[in-house]
Enzyme design. Sequence first.
Site, PDB file in Angstrom:
ATOM      1  N   CYS A 118      16.501  23.396  28.593  1.00  0.00           N
ATOM      2  CA  CYS A 118      16.095  22.391  29.569  1.00  0.00           C
ATOM      3  C   CYS A 118      16.247  21.013  28.942  1.00  0.00           C
ATOM      4  O   CYS A 118      15.872  20.808  27.784  1.00  0.00           O
ATOM      5  CB  CYS A 118      14.641  22.637  29.975  1.00  0.00           C
ATOM      6  SG  CYS A 118      14.012  21.475  31.197  1.00  0.00           S
ATOM      7  N   GLU A 162      15.958  24.966  38.585  1.00  0.00           N
ATOM      8  CA  GLU A 162      15.773  23.645  39.191  1.00  0.00           C
ATOM      9  C   GLU A 162      14.711  23.672  40.289  1.00  0.00           C
ATOM     10  O   GLU A 162      13.923  22.731  40.432  1.00  0.00           O
ATOM     11  CB  GLU A 162      17.104  23.114  39.748  1.00  0.00           C
ATOM     12  CG  GLU A 162      18.200  22.929  38.715  1.00  0.00           C
ATOM     13  CD  GLU A 162      17.769  22.091  37.517  1.00  0.00           C
ATOM     14  OE1 GLU A 162      17.002  21.129  37.701  1.00  0.00           O
ATOM     15  OE2 GLU A 162      18.192  22.411  36.399  1.00  0.00           O
TER      16      GLU A 162
END
Length: 200
Positions: A118, A162
């Site tokens: 991430c 997401e």
Amino acid sequence: MTKYNAEYIITMDDIVREGDPVLRAVAEPVQLPLQEEDREALKCMMQFLKNSQDAEMSAKHKLRSGVGLSANQVGLKKRMFVMCLKDDNGKNVEYTWVNPKIISHSLAMVYLPESEGCLSVDRPVHGFVPRYETVKVRGFDLNGQVITQRFKGYQAIVIQHEMDHLDGIMFYDRINQQNPFKLPQDVEIRSLYEQKSKGE
């Protein structure tokens, strides 16, 4: 107004890091029809992903490579994100999602054997992150048109990562806290790469 427009180049300094409350907040629905500043922000976010995957631009601006970016990762508490990655045929594809919802998903699950990464997390995180193998998503595109699309495998993993951001969920929240490499027992689940090696 936000600073994110066609001329602005997002760098790692703009990426919100873990620990910031914005990453734990549930993002607000985006006003429709899409406002110009939201459209500009999404284009700017997409350009960041392209730059991060370009060797020259990435080196110039010291970018970490990314395939997805949610609005709250650049400090905007809005339910929208962008994806830029390769499909199963190795073709580059781009997606812009506004107010997305998962409307159906498979029972079977997959995980990345090397865990997930991430842009908002600067440390290595080890462990398996269970994801649905296929998801069907409905939302709006950059032009405010309704889109419904089915994703499988890696693309499905990215879109779920997401979507989690929009709900204040980090990928490591889904790792088994007692044993990071323990998988759910009550579902069919396999490594994404085992799946690929079988030619599926």
